[in-house]
Design a protein around this motif. Structure first.
Motif, PDB file in Angstrom:
ATOM      1  N   GLU A 172      34.595  42.649  35.801  1.00  0.00           N
ATOM      2  CA  GLU A 172      33.851  41.388  35.921  1.00  0.00           C
ATOM      3  C   GLU A 172      32.987  41.161  34.683  1.00  0.00           C
ATOM      4  O   GLU A 172      32.807  40.040  34.236  1.00  0.00           O
ATOM      5  CB  GLU A 172      32.976  41.412  37.177  1.00  0.00           C
ATOM      6  CG  GLU A 172      33.772  41.361  38.464  1.00  0.00           C
ATOM      7  CD  GLU A 172      34.517  40.052  38.647  1.00  0.00           C
ATOM      8  OE1 GLU A 172      33.972  38.990  38.300  1.00  0.00           O
ATOM      9  OE2 GLU A 172      35.657  40.089  39.139  1.00  0.00           O
ATOM     10  N   ARG A 226      41.284  37.107  31.921  1.00  0.00           N
ATOM     11  CA  ARG A 226      41.530  36.819  33.326  1.00  0.00           C
ATOM     12  C   ARG A 226      40.235  36.248  33.875  1.00  0.00           C
ATOM     13  O   ARG A 226      39.181  36.863  33.778  1.00  0.00           O
ATOM     14  CB  ARG A 226      41.915  38.085  34.082  1.00  0.00           C
ATOM     15  CG  ARG A 226      42.216  37.798  35.531  1.00  0.00           C
ATOM     16  CD  ARG A 226      42.760  39.011  36.232  1.00  0.00           C
ATOM     17  NE  ARG A 226      43.022  38.676  37.624  1.00  0.00           N
ATOM     18  CZ  ARG A 226      43.728  39.433  38.435  1.00  0.00           C
ATOM     19  NH1 ARG A 226      44.237  40.566  38.007  1.00  0.00           N
ATOM     20  NH2 ARG A 226      43.923  39.064  39.681  1.00  0.00           N
ATOM     21  N   GLY A 244      39.178  34.971  37.415  1.00  0.00           N
ATOM     22  CA  GLY A 244      39.619  34.830  38.802  1.00  0.00           C
ATOM     23  C   GLY A 244      41.118  34.993  38.865  1.00  0.00           C
ATOM     24  O   GLY A 244      41.656  36.001  38.414  1.00  0.00           O
ATOM     25  N   ASP A 245      41.813  33.969  39.362  1.00  0.00           N
ATOM     26  CA  ASP A 245      43.270  34.048  39.394  1.00  0.00           C
ATOM     27  C   ASP A 245      43.910  33.288  38.232  1.00  0.00           C
ATOM     28  O   ASP A 245      45.118  33.106  38.185  1.00  0.00           O
ATOM     29  CB  ASP A 245      43.809  33.546  40.735  1.00  0.00           C
ATOM     30  CG  ASP A 245      43.537  32.077  40.992  1.00  0.00           C
ATOM     31  OD1 ASP A 245      42.800  31.451  40.194  1.00  0.00           O
ATOM     32  OD2 ASP A 245      44.054  31.544  41.983  1.00  0.00           O
ATOM     33  N   ASP A 270      46.427  28.166  35.832  1.00  0.00           N
ATOM     34  CA  ASP A 270      45.938  28.519  37.170  1.00  0.00           C
ATOM     35  C   ASP A 270      46.977  29.364  37.898  1.00  0.00           C
ATOM     36  O   ASP A 270      48.170  29.323  37.584  1.00  0.00           O
ATOM     37  CB  ASP A 270      45.655  27.263  37.979  1.00  0.00           C
ATOM     38  CG  ASP A 270      44.531  26.424  37.367  1.00  0.00           C
ATOM     39  OD1 ASP A 270      43.731  26.965  36.586  1.00  0.00           O
ATOM     40  OD2 ASP A 270      44.473  25.215  37.686  1.00  0.00           O
ATOM     41  N   ASP A 271      46.510  30.112  38.869  1.00  0.00           N
ATOM     42  CA  ASP A 271      47.383  30.925  39.724  1.00  0.00           C
ATOM     43  C   ASP A 271      48.245  31.916  38.932  1.00  0.00           C
ATOM     44  O   ASP A 271      49.381  32.210  39.309  1.00  0.00           O
ATOM     45  CB  ASP A 271      48.267  30.067  40.623  1.00  0.00           C
ATOM     46  CG  ASP A 271      47.453  29.218  41.566  1.00  0.00           C
ATOM     47  OD1 ASP A 271      46.428  29.723  42.067  1.00  0.00           O
ATOM     48  OD2 ASP A 271      47.827  28.062  41.803  1.00  0.00           O
ATOM     49  N   TRP A 285      47.468  34.980  38.667  1.00  0.00           N
ATOM     50  CA  TRP A 285      47.403  36.163  39.538  1.00  0.00           C
ATOM     51  C   TRP A 285      46.953  35.680  40.917  1.00  0.00           C
ATOM     52  O   TRP A 285      45.780  35.796  41.262  1.00  0.00           O
ATOM     53  CB  TRP A 285      46.423  37.196  38.998  1.00  0.00           C
ATOM     54  CG  TRP A 285      46.908  37.800  37.727  1.00  0.00           C
ATOM     55  CD1 TRP A 285      47.790  38.841  37.623  1.00  0.00           C
ATOM     56  CD2 TRP A 285      46.557  37.438  36.388  1.00  0.00           C
ATOM     57  NE1 TRP A 285      47.997  39.128  36.303  1.00  0.00           N
ATOM     58  CE2 TRP A 285      47.251  38.287  35.520  1.00  0.00           C
ATOM     59  CE3 TRP A 285      45.710  36.463  35.837  1.00  0.00           C
ATOM     60  CZ2 TRP A 285      47.135  38.202  34.144  1.00  0.00           C
ATOM     61  CZ3 TRP A 285      45.606  36.390  34.473  1.00  0.00           C
ATOM     62  CH2 TRP A 285      46.324  37.243  33.635  1.00  0.00           C
ATOM     63  N   PRO A 286      47.869  35.140  41.708  1.00  0.00           N
ATOM     64  CA  PRO A 286      47.461  34.620  43.023  1.00  0.00           C
ATOM     65  C   PRO A 286      46.873  35.737  43.885  1.00  0.00           C
ATOM     66  O   PRO A 286      47.327  36.872  43.835  1.00  0.00           O
ATOM     67  CB  PRO A 286      48.749  34.098  43.647  1.00  0.00           C
ATOM     68  CG  PRO A 286      49.786  34.160  42.589  1.00  0.00           C
ATOM     69  CD  PRO A 286      49.280  35.010  41.475  1.00  0.00           C
ATOM     70  N   SER A 287      45.860  35.377  44.646  1.00  0.00           N
ATOM     71  CA  SER A 287      45.217  36.381  45.498  1.00  0.00           C
ATOM     72  C   SER A 287      46.007  36.624  46.765  1.00  0.00           C
ATOM     73  O   SER A 287      46.888  35.930  47.134  1.00  0.00           O
ATOM     74  CB  SER A 287      43.804  35.951  45.847  1.00  0.00           C
ATOM     75  OG  SER A 287      43.770  34.609  46.244  1.00  0.00           O
TER      76      SER A 287
END
Length: 145
Positions: free
Chosen positions: A11, A80, A82-83, A140-141, A143-145
């Protein structure tokens, strides 16, 4: 050319990798190869081919439009968030000179940012924290959660 890959982003440091390139034509395919190699361990769900195309366009623009009285380099970093995947390209040019063009069918140049605009979920340009200009795109997306 120098490169860095951050194997364990956190983070506090979401950067996945970075490279510095000389402002010469040979740096464009080098940027494509190194990004492809260094993003692979993170296994993004987004199209790496699309990212490579956008990096190619932004590095080309950085080389063509970067200006400095002193020797300079193009810097590429990817993060990175978030996703999402964020890719930044820095050069010593002037931020105000970055603009989206609408070339005519017969124009040989001027489609780089148009490609980025059509592929990326978003993009932006402005002053670089290293001085000069940064242009970045977001996918976006990745790395989808």
């Amino acid at each position: 050319m120098a490169y860095m890959i951050d194997r364990y982003p956190s983070e506090d440091s979401p950067r996945l990798g970075a490279m510095t390139l000389h402002p010469v034509a040979e740096s464009i395919p080098r940027a494509r190869r190194w990004f492809r190699k260094f993003i692979a361990p993170y296994d993004p769900a987004c199209s790496v081919d699309d990212c490579v195309l956008m990096i190619s366009e932004l590095v080309t623009n950085a080389i063509v439009f970067g200006r400095s009285e002193d020797p300079w380099l193009v810097r590429v970093e990817w993060f990175r968030e978030g996703d999402s995947l964020r890719v930044e390209v820095h050069n010593p040019g002037f931020p105000a000179n970055v603009r989206l063009r609408r070339p005519d069918a017969n124009d040989a140049h001027g489609r780089g940012l148009l490609l980025v605009d059509s592929i990326a979920d978003s993009w932006h340009s402005g002053p670089s924290r290293f001085g000069g200009t940064v242009v970045f795109f977001m996918v976006d997306d990745a790395w989808p959660s």
